[in-house]
Design a protein around this motif. Structure first.
Motif, PDB file in Angstrom:
ATOM      1  N   ALA A 756       0.818  -1.204   0.000  1.00 59.15           N
ATOM      2  CA  ALA A 756       0.000   0.000   0.000  1.00 59.15           C
ATOM      3  C   ALA A 756       0.856   1.258   0.000  1.00 59.15           C
ATOM      4  O   ALA A 756       0.397   2.341  -0.352  1.00 59.15           O
ATOM      5  N   LEU A 757       2.125   1.144   0.403  1.00 60.89           N
ATOM      6  CA  LEU A 757       3.041   2.287   0.421  1.00 60.89           C
ATOM      7  C   LEU A 757       3.777   2.454  -0.893  1.00 60.89           C
ATOM      8  O   LEU A 757       4.546   3.397  -1.050  1.00 60.89           O
ATOM      9  N   GLY A 758       3.581   1.533  -1.819  1.00 65.42           N
ATOM     10  CA  GLY A 758       4.297   1.581  -3.077  1.00 65.42           C
ATOM     11  C   GLY A 758       5.028   0.267  -3.309  1.00 65.42           C
ATOM     12  O   GLY A 758       5.074  -0.608  -2.437  1.00 65.42           O
ATOM     13  N   PRO A 759       5.635   0.108  -4.488  1.00 64.45           N
ATOM     14  CA  PRO A 759       6.359  -1.140  -4.779  1.00 64.45           C
ATOM     15  C   PRO A 759       7.689  -1.178  -4.022  1.00 64.45           C
ATOM     16  O   PRO A 759       8.578  -0.364  -4.266  1.00 64.45           O
ATOM     17  N   LEU A 760       7.812  -2.100  -3.100  1.00 64.25           N
ATOM     18  CA  LEU A 760       9.011  -2.212  -2.279  1.00 64.25           C
ATOM     19  C   LEU A 760       9.835  -3.417  -2.719  1.00 64.25           C
ATOM     20  O   LEU A 760       9.312  -4.403  -3.234  1.00 64.25           O
ATOM     21  N   ARG A 761      11.138  -3.303  -2.473  1.00 62.70           N
ATOM     22  CA  ARG A 761      12.055  -4.393  -2.809  1.00 62.70           C
ATOM     23  C   ARG A 761      12.998  -4.642  -1.636  1.00 62.70           C
ATOM     24  O   ARG A 761      13.647  -3.704  -1.143  1.00 62.70           O
ATOM     25  N   LEU A 762      13.063  -5.885  -1.207  1.00 62.63           N
ATOM     26  CA  LEU A 762      13.951  -6.282  -0.131  1.00 62.63           C
ATOM     27  C   LEU A 762      15.015  -7.201  -0.715  1.00 62.63           C
ATOM     28  O   LEU A 762      14.687  -8.258  -1.303  1.00 62.63           O
ATOM     29  N   ASN A 763      16.277  -6.828  -0.598  1.00 65.34           N
ATOM     30  CA  ASN A 763      17.390  -7.593  -1.139  1.00 65.34           C
ATOM     31  C   ASN A 763      18.184  -8.244  -0.015  1.00 65.34           C
ATOM     32  O   ASN A 763      18.568  -7.574   0.955  1.00 65.34           O
ATOM     33  N   PHE A 764      18.401  -9.531  -0.148  1.00 66.93           N
ATOM     34  CA  PHE A 764      19.265 -10.273   0.767  1.00 66.93           C
ATOM     35  C   PHE A 764      20.435 -10.785  -0.063  1.00 66.93           C
ATOM     36  O   PHE A 764      20.247 -11.614  -0.961  1.00 66.93           O
ATOM     37  N   SER A 765      21.616 -10.280   0.194  1.00 73.32           N
ATOM     38  CA  SER A 765      22.752 -10.528  -0.693  1.00 73.32           C
ATOM     39  C   SER A 765      23.944 -11.094   0.071  1.00 73.32           C
ATOM     40  O   SER A 765      24.074 -10.924   1.295  1.00 73.32           O
ATOM     41  N   ARG A 766      24.826 -11.726  -0.686  1.00 78.81           N
ATOM     42  CA  ARG A 766      26.046 -12.277  -0.123  1.00 78.81           C
ATOM     43  C   ARG A 766      27.157 -12.157  -1.162  1.00 78.81           C
ATOM     44  O   ARG A 766      27.079 -12.773  -2.232  1.00 78.81           O
ATOM     45  N   PRO A 767      28.206 -11.365  -0.897  1.00 80.22           N
ATOM     46  CA  PRO A 767      29.340 -11.303  -1.822  1.00 80.22           C
ATOM     47  C   PRO A 767      30.058 -12.643  -1.871  1.00 80.22           C
ATOM     48  O   PRO A 767      30.369 -13.234  -0.826  1.00 80.22           O
ATOM     49  N   ILE A 768      30.281 -13.134  -3.068  1.00 77.93           N
ATOM     50  CA  ILE A 768      31.006 -14.404  -3.207  1.00 77.93           C
ATOM     51  C   ILE A 768      32.453 -14.165  -3.615  1.00 77.93           C
ATOM     52  O   ILE A 768      33.264 -15.099  -3.569  1.00 77.93           O
ATOM     53  N   LYS A 769      32.780 -12.947  -4.010  1.00 75.49           N
ATOM     54  CA  LYS A 769      34.166 -12.577  -4.250  1.00 75.49           C
ATOM     55  C   LYS A 769      34.326 -11.106  -3.915  1.00 75.49           C
ATOM     56  O   LYS A 769      33.644 -10.261  -4.492  1.00 75.49           O
ATOM     57  N   LYS A 770      35.169 -10.815  -2.981  1.00 75.32           N
ATOM     58  CA  LYS A 770      35.387  -9.441  -2.560  1.00 75.32           C
ATOM     59  C   LYS A 770      36.805  -9.286  -2.055  1.00 75.32           C
ATOM     60  O   LYS A 770      37.560 -10.271  -1.919  1.00 75.32           O
ATOM     61  N   GLU A 771      37.180  -8.043  -1.743  1.00 72.21           N
ATOM     62  CA  GLU A 771      38.481  -7.768  -1.166  1.00 72.21           C
ATOM     63  C   GLU A 771      38.349  -7.670   0.354  1.00 72.21           C
ATOM     64  O   GLU A 771      37.270  -7.460   0.900  1.00 72.21           O
ATOM     65  N   LYS A 772      39.493  -7.804   1.019  1.00 76.70           N
ATOM     66  CA  LYS A 772      39.516  -7.908   2.485  1.00 76.70           C
ATOM     67  C   LYS A 772      38.879  -6.707   3.170  1.00 76.70           C
ATOM     68  O   LYS A 772      38.129  -6.853   4.146  1.00 76.70           O
TER      69      LYS A 772
END
Length: 787
Positions: A756-772
């Protein structure tokens, strides 16, 4: 009092309140008359020299006699007396009427309807008194009319039906007052909402029930039924849904599709409907051979054939043909060919399921537009409506162009209703185009709170007007404050600068950050006038000038590295640049309902005054398509940028710092070059002169009922920020990490909620390659957009 037929008489006064209408007196009189006379061979006739009118207060005796229709001295039969009675009773002026013949005098007794003292509504909560008062026709200080009151009650009930409350009942009641006055009270029982419990389809094979339900305006009742009102049953909306369903299939090549019936069954409790659409899909057709022909000597059919962009083998859609007709008619005008009409002739090939399209150019009737009349626009200026027409007074009349103008007027969003019709003008060779519009509110003021995983909690005040001063201009003001940032925005757009298809925009922005991701604060301000205009059917060019200042503040010697402190020492800096952006957007043409492509390329050239000279380049490409009978949406996007300074030094306020909306899985400025010194606890994000990000995602249903508006998705992002100038690197003795390109990879899942507040998006993410030393972020909440 006796009233002579040839004279005048004062009004009679009597107070009688009686609901029924009787003719007993006239029946008794006729019986006595017939008893006293011998049995006649022919019908008895009467002649009255005088008429006595009793009971009238407001209505003149002459008016009563005119309704009765009785002439002085004329023979009157019993049937004619009965007709006179019926005319008086049906006049709507009297509650009761009696006609009594006494010798040569006719007595007419009447009881007038009372005057309405006041009108009241009781029991209404969903519709306020002011709105109901605009529905009813009965009015205070007017004569009460029972038929009008009953019609008013039905109109009120219909208003509740439009809200899905078909069990609503309305009863008009009268409260007697002195001097023949009454209070008219409408007693309202609103009842409960009759919801749409279930929407089903019979006969659909190509598309699932879930996909077709997303097409309809009517929605099933769900968890949020107390907030979402599209789950109520409204009969008029069902008719609109039929058209939406028809258009959906037609745009996908199902030319034989038809709806054989819509069944709306009411539950026994009268609190829910079960709606079933019975459909016949037919076969899906593609475009076959495309030809152009004409019997006009001045028409070069090859030139018109080359102008067609529709391709054989593509799924057939009426919108494809409409766009080609418009394109060919514009070409005819450019070549000076007036009154040329394009007639599409479709031939079926049932064997290979294709439709051959032959565009026939013919000579249309020589009819001109005499004038365009615009009515109903109390706020919007005539020129705002008139500029939606490509046709002007005196031009050849083109029905298709008028229909397209009508659609553009409706698409403005300024009017609740807009009707465009053509009628014959002063001669048969001329037409007058009538435009009737109904204004609606176009401005809004907003007060609210906000939460962002980037900026934290905040408050906002905004003002927006889409039709400023009735000129079709857009004006918006906004103030947003959060725990780590605040912004002040002003935007103005004139869509038709100097009456041309050129949009002029003016943007003023000021932003401050109390940055929780770094040990320093920033302030930036932007002044940007711009012009944008179409350069092709799907292409648009924007030209702009940008004046910008930036400032770095409050860096701490103990917590901030040498590079940031050196950039702060440069003080407030002003940049001045000219720029352009070219965009190519196939969504503007709407040729493919399942796919779209957006390409944007822009550059800004600094050095037009200011403290620096530079070239800043941005590129964006987005593509979207739907597969598996449109159940799954696939999106792919690519963004990149490059910043090259030829004089002056880049600063952290100039370089690219990615947010979680650009590369998911990381904080704002969480990747890219960093100034690092563990001994001094220094870890500053510096941003980079270059960045590139590719995003891939799929959105699909997750098995929840459609009415909840919840779908799922998965995504994969890859991107990097890199590059610092030698001058920047030379400002520190600390370590500078990740100055070179190093791709980060992120996997995640998304929850899309059409709330009812508008189109919402919830992202659950996990980097699989990153720097320290990257700063990852495993959750983000944002507004959902397609692209």
């Amino acid at each position: 009092m006796t009233y002579g037929l040839s004279g005048d008489s004062p009004r009679r006064s009597a107070h009688v309140f009686k609901k029924s209408v009787s003719i007993a007196a006239i029946s008794v009189a006729f019986t006595m008359a017939f008893t006293a006379l011998p049995s006649p061979v022919v019908a008895q006739a009467f002649s009255f020299n005088n008429v006595s009118i009793e009971g009238n207060q407001r209505i003149e005796p002459g008016t009563i006699l005119s309704y009765a229709g009785i002439a002085r001295g004329a023979a009157v039969s019993a049937a004619e007396l009965n007709d006179a009675y019926q005319r008086l009773a049906n006049s709507g002026l009297f509650e009761t009427v009696e006609i009594v013949p006494q010798g040569n005098t006719l007595i007419i007794r009447v009881v007038e309807y009372p005057t309405i003292n006041r009108i009241a509504f009781e029991g209404n909560r969903r519709i306020d008194d002011e709105e109901l008062a605009g529905i009813v026709r009965s009015q205070s200080r007017r004569v009460y009319n029972p038929s009008t009151a009953e019609q008013d009650a039905q109109s009120i009930a219909d208003a509740y039906t439009q809200q899905g409350r078909i069990a609503a009942r309305v009863t008009p009641k009268l409260i007697r007052r002195s001097e023949n006055r009454v209070d008219l009270v409408y007693e309202i029982f609103e009842g409960g909402v009759t919801e749409v419990e279930r929407i089903g389809f019979v006969g659909n094979d190509a598309y699932s029930d879930r996909r077709l339900r997303r097409v309809l305006e009517t929605k099933q009742a769900g968890l949020l039924r107390a907030i979402i009102r599209k789950d109520t049953f409204i009969e008029d909306r069902i008719a609109f849904d039929r058209q939406l369903l028809q258009d959906f299939y037609a745009s996908r090549g199902y030319v034989d599709f038809r709806i054989t019936g819509v069944n709306a069954e009411l539950a026994e409790e009268r609190d829910a409907y079960f709606i079933t659409f019975n459909v016949q899909e037919g076969q899906q057709f593609d475009v076959g051979n495309i030809t152009v022909e004409s019997d006009l000597a001045e028409v070069d059919t090859e030139a018109f054939r080359d102008a067609i962009k529709m391709k054989s083998g593509k799924t057939y859609s009426p919108s494809l043909v409409e766009n080609e007709i418009a394109r060919l008619e514009r070409l005819a005008i450019q070549q000076g060919l007036n009154f040329v009409r394009v007639d599409p002739r479709i031939s079926r090939n049932d064997r290979d399921l294709t439709l051959d399209v032959n565009f026939v150019l013919t000579r249309g009737p020589r009819i001109f537009v005499e004038r365009i009349d615009i009515e109903g626009n109390t706020t919007t200026l005539d020129r705002v409506v008139r500029r939606q027409f490509e046709t002007a007074e005196g031009d050849p009349f083109n029905p298709r162009a008028i229909r397209e103008a009508a659609e553009r007027i409706r698409a403005l969003g300024y009017f609740a209703n807009a009707d465009v019709e053509a009628r014959e003008g002063s001669t048969p060779q001329q037409v007058i185009v009538d435009v009737n519009v109904e204004e609606q509110p176009t401005g809004s003021i907003g007060f609210g709170g906000s939460y962002s995983t980037t900026s934290g909690f905040g408050a906002s005040i905004s003002f927006s007007e889409q039709n400023f001063l009735g000129r079709g201009q857009t004006l918006s003001l906004g103030v947003n404050t959060a725990s780590s940032a605040s912004s002040y925005n002003f935007n103005f757009v004139e869509p038709a600068f100097l009456g041309r298809d050129v949009a002029f925009g003016l943007a003023l922005n000021y932003n401050e950050t109390d940055n929780e991701y770094a040990e320093f604060d920033t302030a930036t301000g932007v002044f940007r006038p711009s012009f944008s205009f179409p350069v092709s059917e799907s292409g648009r060019l924007s030209l702009r000038y940008t004046a910008r200042f930036s400032d770095i503040r409050n860096s701490s010697d103990g917590d901030t590295g040498q590079i940031i402190r050196a950039e702060e020492d440069l003080g407030r800096r002003f940049d001045s640049s000219l720029g352009y952006t070219y965009s190519y957007d196939t969504r503007r043409t709407g040729l493919d309902p399942n796919a779209g492509v957006l390409l944007e390329f822009g550059q800004d050239f600094g050095g037009v005054g200011g403290d620096t000279s530079f070239i800043k380049t941005n590129l964006r490409a987005v593509a979207q398509t739907k597969i598996w009978n449109e159940e799954v949406t696939l999106r792919a996007s690519f963004e990149a940028g490059a910043l090259n300074y030829t004089s002056g030094e880049t600063r952290v306020t100039d370089r690219f710092l990615l947010s979680d909306s650009t590369l998911r899985g990381f904080e704002y400025g969480g990747i890219g070059p960093r100034e690092y010194n563990s001994a001094d606890d220094i870890d500053d994000s510096l941003g980079g002169n270059y960045f590139a990000v590719a995003r891939f995602e799929a959105e699909f249903p997750i098995g929840l009922p459609d009415e909840y508006g919840v779908t799922g998705g998965v995504f994969y992002d890859i991107g990097s920020v890199w590059g610092l100038s030698d001058e920047t690197l030379g400002q520190t003795t600390n370590d500078v990490l990740y100055e070179d390109f190093s791709a980060r990879h992120v996997l995640g899942v998304s929850i899309f909620w059409d709330s009812a507040l508008g189109p919402l998006r919830l992202n659950f993410s996990r980097p699989i390659k990153k720097e320290k030393h990257d700063r990852d972020q495993n959750f983000s909440l944002s507004i959902s957009t397609d692209f």
